[in-house]
Design an enzyme around this catalytic site. Structure first.
Site, mmCIF file in Angstrom:
data_model
loop_
_atom_site.group_PDB
_atom_site.id
_atom_site.type_symbol
_atom_site.label_atom_id
_atom_site.label_comp_id
_atom_site.label_asym_id
_atom_site.label_seq_id
_atom_site.Cartn_x
_atom_site.Cartn_y
_atom_site.Cartn_z
ATOM 1 N N ARG A 98 -14.278 10.867 -23.198
ATOM 2 C CA ARG A 98 -14.259 9.431 -22.938
ATOM 3 C C ARG A 98 -12.977 9.078 -22.182
ATOM 4 N NH1 ARG A 98 -17.509 5.048 -22.882
ATOM 5 N NH2 ARG A 98 -16.813 3.294 -24.154
ATOM 6 N N THR A 366 -24.588 4.690 -16.430
ATOM 7 C CA THR A 366 -24.825 5.658 -17.516
ATOM 8 C C THR A 366 -26.073 6.515 -17.293
ATOM 9 O OG1 THR A 366 -23.870 4.076 -19.050
ATOM 10 C CG2 THR A 366 -24.934 5.963 -20.033
ATOM 11 N N ASN A 386 -19.754 3.317 -16.819
ATOM 12 C CA ASN A 386 -20.049 2.005 -17.413
ATOM 13 C C ASN A 386 -21.046 1.235 -16.568
ATOM 14 O OD1 ASN A 386 -20.057 0.138 -19.437
ATOM 15 N ND2 ASN A 386 -18.290 -0.967 -18.693
ATOM 16 N N ASP A 408 -15.338 -1.801 -22.246
ATOM 17 C CA ASP A 408 -15.868 -1.428 -23.568
ATOM 18 C C ASP A 408 -14.858 -1.701 -24.677
ATOM 19 O OD1 ASP A 408 -18.449 -0.754 -22.945
ATOM 20 O OD2 ASP A 408 -18.052 1.368 -22.647
ATOM 21 N N SER A 437 -17.799 3.203 -27.867
ATOM 22 C CA SER A 437 -18.976 3.440 -27.024
ATOM 23 C C SER A 437 -20.262 3.372 -27.834
ATOM 24 C CB SER A 437 -18.865 4.827 -26.385
ATOM 25 O OG SER A 437 -20.031 5.126 -25.666
ATOM 26 N N SER A 438 -21.334 2.962 -27.163
ATOM 27 C CA SER A 438 -22.668 3.018 -27.779
ATOM 28 C C SER A 438 -23.377 4.324 -27.460
ATOM 29 C CB SER A 438 -23.536 1.867 -27.260
ATOM 30 O OG SER A 438 -22.962 0.634 -27.584
ATOM 31 N N GLY A 459 -26.141 0.590 -22.435
ATOM 32 C CA GLY A 459 -25.197 -0.134 -23.298
ATOM 33 C C GLY A 459 -25.653 -0.095 -24.746
HETATM 34 O O1 DON Z 1 -20.073 3.596 -23.556
HETATM 35 C C1 DON Z 1 -20.801 2.607 -23.584
HETATM 36 O O2 DON Z 1 -21.279 2.153 -24.601
HETATM 37 C C2 DON Z 1 -21.128 1.924 -22.276
HETATM 38 N N1 DON Z 1 -20.078 2.155 -21.335
HETATM 39 C C3 DON Z 1 -22.457 2.425 -21.782
HETATM 40 C C4 DON Z 1 -22.885 1.692 -20.548
HETATM 41 C C5 DON Z 1 -24.312 1.826 -20.222
HETATM 42 O O3 DON Z 1 -25.075 2.476 -20.889
HETATM 43 C C6 DON Z 1 -24.761 1.101 -19.010
HETATM 44 N N2 DON Z 1 -26.163 1.176 -18.867
HETATM 45 N N3 DON Z 1 -27.105 1.000 -18.479
#
Ligand code: DON
Length: 553
Positions: A98, A366, A386, A408, A437-438, A459
């Protein structure tokens, strides 16, 4: 009349042609398999597997290729999480690469005139976290790989140098961010047409600078990326734009091996990423659902979806306690204890909701993928910059798109980020800290053997998407194709609304409304891909919501 028939004929022909050209979203194979959000990246992984590489080699190749084909979603300027099962040891490993907050970052760095300016965490130089991608790929290869960096980077270099036809996903991301891309001539040269317009799907684009950067990384990728010339080029570009990442930030970056979290579910054991992932929330949600005899409720029936929504809400309330474990004590022992999960289940009763005024951010950053090799090793990896095109910046000479992972973090207490997640104290910004993070790649074992792997993008909808696909497979015994296609819902406590995909039938949505839930209908919620694993039978599917590729041998 004749005209109308002709139009109908044309429509039918076009739809048939599109369907004929669209790659099959599911595949079965006896030995090894790759599923990802890109057909070419999947082929890159398959090529490495066929050359004798293991799942970790193939995962490195897929991640690097995705950075080219899905350059709006992930790449060398981002980071991610890698969950690994090594069959020989019979053990799980979690690699956290990360991004980190730069050393000069502060908790109030986005406050202007006393007010939080969240935009600064999404677009521009202050949005960028120190990238972890190269360190992650290097560390995974070093510990478990059998090939060199240049061997696994070869398919990505070829794609970047020779070009590839862009998908409608990337075309859409480019069109959406055209103005940002147009502002930087080198960025525009790669992603826009000579007249400055956004290219349509299937246009071939080339990324010669990125190809060159991948070559310059040689077989000492971390040394070359985080120290020396490349690091200086990244830091000086960011400084020239008004950012705060220095060569010191880059040289101090480290990926971290962590202990995965796991929990029993229906006689299986589910392995997830630990903090700074909020994978523990998935375990908590599964725990709340376990005694529920879900199949008895009926897949996607109103009472089933109501129960899911209540459990999701409780999970997201607890998500506020998750953060970087190097900075904050995350009370995992409590959160994942049977007592807490029982209490959370009891609390998971519906209460009055706010008006549905907000939609989840429609974004495509992502990328998730899964790999299984012939020896039974498994990798689930989610990687990101992101939001689409990250901070909307590309380091010109390097072709590296920079992330906006700083968003985030909690930009300020109770200020929602781009995914409408409320900022919590645990997740406030500090130098060197990793944002919560998700991203939740998972692997499930039964009697000590992997039986499925999945993960997603989108996300916070990653957590709820992975939950639903896992239930579809483990509880409802759907194959991966149906498991990922089945319409989904999402609830994240704030806003307290059930987001329902339009494909959830209207009578079901009406029944949920009549039960007192506030609903917001959205076209789709994230993207999840999965592989189910039986001896001699791997079965994988990508999510048609976003497209991708699945292949095996
Ligand atoms: O780490 C995370 O939770 C976010 N940065 C993920 C972003 C994401 O999945 C964007 N998507 N469509």
């Amino acid at each position: 009349m004749r005209n109308r028939n002709f139009v109908r004929f044309l429509l039918v022909t076009v739809v048939a042609a599109v369907l004929a050209c669209a790659p099959a979203m599911a595949a079965q194979a006896p030995h090894a398999m790759v599923v990802s959000e890109s057909a070419q990246a999947t082929q890159a992984g398959l090529e490495i597997l066929k050359k004798g590489g293991n799942a970790v080699d193939a995962a490195a190749a897929v991640a690097l290729a995705l950075g080219v084909t899905n350059a709006g979603s992930c790449g060398l300027g981002g980071g991610g999480f890698m969950l690994i099962y090594m069959a020989r040891q019979g053990q799980f490993f979690a690699l956290d690469f990360r991004e980190t907050a730069p050393k000069a970052a502060t908790a109030d760095m986005y406050i202007r005139n006393g007010h939080p300016n969240e935009r600064l965490a999404v677009v521009g130089p202050l949005a960028v976290g120190v990238p972890g991608q190269v360190a992650g790929i290097r560390d995974a290869l070093k510990r478990f790989g059998t090939m060199t960096f240049q061997q696994v980077a070869a398919p990505a270099i070829k794609l970047a140098r020779d070009g590839f036809p862009i998908t409608s996903l990337l075309a859409g991301e480019i069109a959406h961010n055209r103005n940002y891309i147009a502002a930087e001539p080198e960025f525009a040269k790669v992603f826009l047409r000579p007249d400055g317009s956004a290219p349509p799907a299937d246009t071939v684009i080339r990324q010669p600078e990125l190809a060159r950067t991948l070559e310059r990384l040689g077989n000492r990728p971390a040394e070359n990326f985080y120290h020396g010339e490349i690091a200086r080029e990244i830091a000086s570009y960011i400084k020239s734009q008004g950012g705060i990442i220095t060569t010191d930030d880059l040289s101090d970056y480290r990926a971290v091996w962590r202990e995965p979290l796991h929990r029993a579910f229906q006689g299986n054991e589910v392995y997830v990423m630990p903090p700074p992932s909020s994978g523990g929330v998935l375990l908590e949600m599964l725990g709340m659902l376990e005694p529920g005899h879900l199949p008895g409720l009926g897949l996607n029936s109103p009472p089933y979806l109501a129960r899911l929504a209540e459990v999701m809400r409780q999970g997201f309330i607890d998500r506020a306690l998750y953060a970087d474990p190097a900075f904050v004590h995350v009370p995992l022992q409590v959160l994942l204890s049977p007592k807490h999960i029982d209490e959370a289940r009891r609390r998971a009763l519906h209460h009055n909701t706010l008006a549905p005024r907000i939609a989840p951010a429609h974004d495509h950053g992502t990328s998730n993928f899964c790999v299984v090799d012939k020896d039974g090793n498994v990798v689930a990896l989610t990687t990101t910059i992101n939001t689409a095109f990250g901070a909307k910046m590309m380091v010109p000479k390097l072709g590296v798109v920079l992330n906006d992972e700083m968003d985030d973090f909690a930009v300020a207490p109770n200020v929602p980020n781009v995914y409408r997640l409320q900022g919590a104290k645990a997740n406030e910004i500090a130098p060197g800290k990793r944002p919560l993070s998700s991203m939740t790649p998972i692997i499930v074992v039964s009697h000590g053997r992997p039986i499925m792997t999945t993960g997603g993008s989108g996300g916070p909808t990653i957590l709820t998407g992975v939950l639903q696909v896992t239930l579809n497979i483990l509880d409802f015994h759907l194959g991966p194709e149906q498991a990922v296609t089945t319409p989904r819902i999402h609830e994240q406590a704030s806003p307290d609304i059930i987001f329902a995909e339009a494909a959830i039938p209207e009578p079901t949505r009406r029944a949920l409304s009549e039960m007192g839930y506030k609903l917001k209908v959205v076209p789709h919620l994230g993207a999840v891909n999965a592989i189910t694993i039986e001896a001699g039978n791997l079965h994988g599917a990508f999510d048609p919501r976003k497209g991708g590729g699945v292949a095996g041998y």
